[in-house]
Design an enzyme around this catalytic site. Structure first.
Site, PDB file in Angstrom:
ATOM      1  N   HIS A 114       5.094 -31.794  64.133  1.00  0.00           N
ATOM      2  CA  HIS A 114       5.765 -33.190  63.225  1.00  0.00           C
ATOM      3  C   HIS A 114       6.804 -31.951  62.572  1.00  0.00           C
ATOM      4  O   HIS A 114       5.492 -30.758  61.316  1.00  0.00           O
ATOM      5  CB  HIS A 114       5.427 -33.785  62.782  1.00  0.00           C
ATOM      6  CG  HIS A 114       4.156 -33.632  62.127  1.00  0.00           C
ATOM      7  ND1 HIS A 114       2.638 -33.569  63.108  1.00  0.00           N
ATOM      8  CD2 HIS A 114       3.676 -33.213  61.143  1.00  0.00           C
ATOM      9  CE1 HIS A 114       1.990 -33.199  61.856  1.00  0.00           C
ATOM     10  NE2 HIS A 114       2.448 -32.888  60.847  1.00  0.00           N
ATOM     11  N   HIS A 137       7.811 -31.847  58.673  1.00  0.00           N
ATOM     12  CA  HIS A 137       7.898 -33.260  57.945  1.00  0.00           C
ATOM     13  C   HIS A 137       9.446 -32.846  56.986  1.00  0.00           C
ATOM     14  O   HIS A 137      10.265 -32.025  56.281  1.00  0.00           O
ATOM     15  CB  HIS A 137       6.662 -32.612  56.467  1.00  0.00           C
ATOM     16  CG  HIS A 137       5.387 -33.283  56.819  1.00  0.00           C
ATOM     17  ND1 HIS A 137       4.823 -34.195  56.330  1.00  0.00           N
ATOM     18  CD2 HIS A 137       4.986 -32.456  57.242  1.00  0.00           C
ATOM     19  CE1 HIS A 137       3.742 -34.163  56.454  1.00  0.00           C
ATOM     20  NE2 HIS A 137       3.432 -32.765  57.160  1.00  0.00           N
TER      21      HIS A 137
HETATM   22  P1  5GP Z   1       0.023 -32.852  58.770  1.00  0.00           P
HETATM   23  O1  5GP Z   1      -1.156 -33.254  57.690  1.00  0.00           O
HETATM   24  O2  5GP Z   1      -0.633 -32.608  60.013  1.00  0.00           O
HETATM   25  O3  5GP Z   1       0.731 -31.935  57.966  1.00  0.00           O
HETATM   26  O4  5GP Z   1       0.990 -34.498  58.618  1.00  0.00           O
HETATM   27  C1  5GP Z   1       0.666 -35.744  58.716  1.00  0.00           C
HETATM   28  C2  5GP Z   1       1.072 -36.840  58.309  1.00  0.00           C
HETATM   29  O5  5GP Z   1       0.856 -38.030  58.829  1.00  0.00           O
HETATM   30  C3  5GP Z   1       0.541 -36.972  57.305  1.00  0.00           C
HETATM   31  O6  5GP Z   1       1.141 -36.578  56.182  1.00  0.00           O
HETATM   32  C4  5GP Z   1      -0.341 -38.029  56.865  1.00  0.00           C
HETATM   33  O7  5GP Z   1      -0.100 -39.417  55.480  1.00  0.00           O
HETATM   34  C5  5GP Z   1       0.381 -38.798  57.856  1.00  0.00           C
HETATM   35  N1  5GP Z   1      -0.089 -40.495  58.490  1.00  0.00           N
HETATM   36  C6  5GP Z   1      -1.116 -39.865  59.355  1.00  0.00           C
HETATM   37  N2  5GP Z   1      -1.435 -41.448  60.027  1.00  0.00           N
HETATM   38  C7  5GP Z   1      -0.238 -41.760  59.911  1.00  0.00           C
HETATM   39  C8  5GP Z   1       0.318 -43.213  60.295  1.00  0.00           C
HETATM   40  O8  5GP Z   1      -1.170 -43.833  60.748  1.00  0.00           O
HETATM   41  N3  5GP Z   1       1.437 -43.562  60.168  1.00  0.00           N
HETATM   42  C9  5GP Z   1       2.431 -42.704  59.693  1.00  0.00           C
HETATM   43  N4  5GP Z   1       3.269 -43.751  59.774  1.00  0.00           N
HETATM   44  N5  5GP Z   1       2.114 -42.031  59.199  1.00  0.00           N
HETATM   45  C10 5GP Z   1       0.424 -41.011  59.295  1.00  0.00           C
END
Ligand code: 5GP
Ligand code: ZN
Length: 143
Positions: A102, A104
């Site tokens: 993903h 951001h």
């Molecule tokens: P990472 O920490 O892997 O860079 O980003 C994962 C992102 O996914 C986090 O910012 C978190 O808030 C988001 N996230 C986690 N669970 C969910 C969910 O169930 N729905 C949505 N829309 N975002 C989520």
């Protein structure tokens, strides 16, 4: 598209888990991060499951990154941020918590908006020679 049954983001793409959708086409899905670091914080993901940037084919990377300018401009027009940070946490040590690639898109409003991407600068730590060695260490693995 390849999806994984127990992947949170694959389930969001399939509509099994609700999310605030921003954009969708054949290859790419974009939705609001449930935890809005700043207003408009959006995640852009490929429909094909891939764990993170290490695993991602050039084709899938092209699909995802090709959509980023349009989505970033839509955020810009909607909320008029002062800037936007675009990042992809790769690996647990880098803060990755969901193992489906993903990107951001984090709109920036001011220095109190809740996001902090500051790092210490090390301009004097490496001379030209050392930089050349580091570059060639990396380049040696590119083919
Ligand atoms: P990472 O920490 O892997 O860079 O980003 C994962 C992102 O996914 C986090 O910012 C978190 O808030 C988001 N996230 C986690 N669970 C969910 C969910 O169930 N729905 C949505 N829309 N975002 C989520
Ligand atoms: Zn997935």
């Amino acid at each position: 598209m390849t999806t994984i049954q127990n992947c949170l983001f694959c389930n969001i793409i399939q509509g099994n888990i609700p999310a605030a959708k921003v954009y969708e086409d054949e290859d790419v899905f974009a939705f609001l991060d449930i935890s809005q670091v700043t207003k408009g914080h959006t995640l852009v993901i490929p429909k094909t499951h891939t764990e993170n940037i290490y695993q991602t084919s050039e084709d899938v990377a092209s699909q995802v990154f090709a959509r980023v300018p349009r989505i970033a401009n839509a955020i810009k027009q909607a909320f008029h941020p002062a800037g936007i940070n675009i990042l992809s946490n790769t690996g647990e040590a880098a803060g990755q918590s969901v193992f489906h690639l993903h990107i951001h898109l984090i709109p920036r409003y001011d220095h109190t908006d809740g996001f902090n991407a500051k790092w210490v600068t090390h301009n004097d730590d490496y001379d030209t020679n050392q930089l050349a060695h580091i570059a060639s260490d990396i380049a040696a693995h590119l083919n």
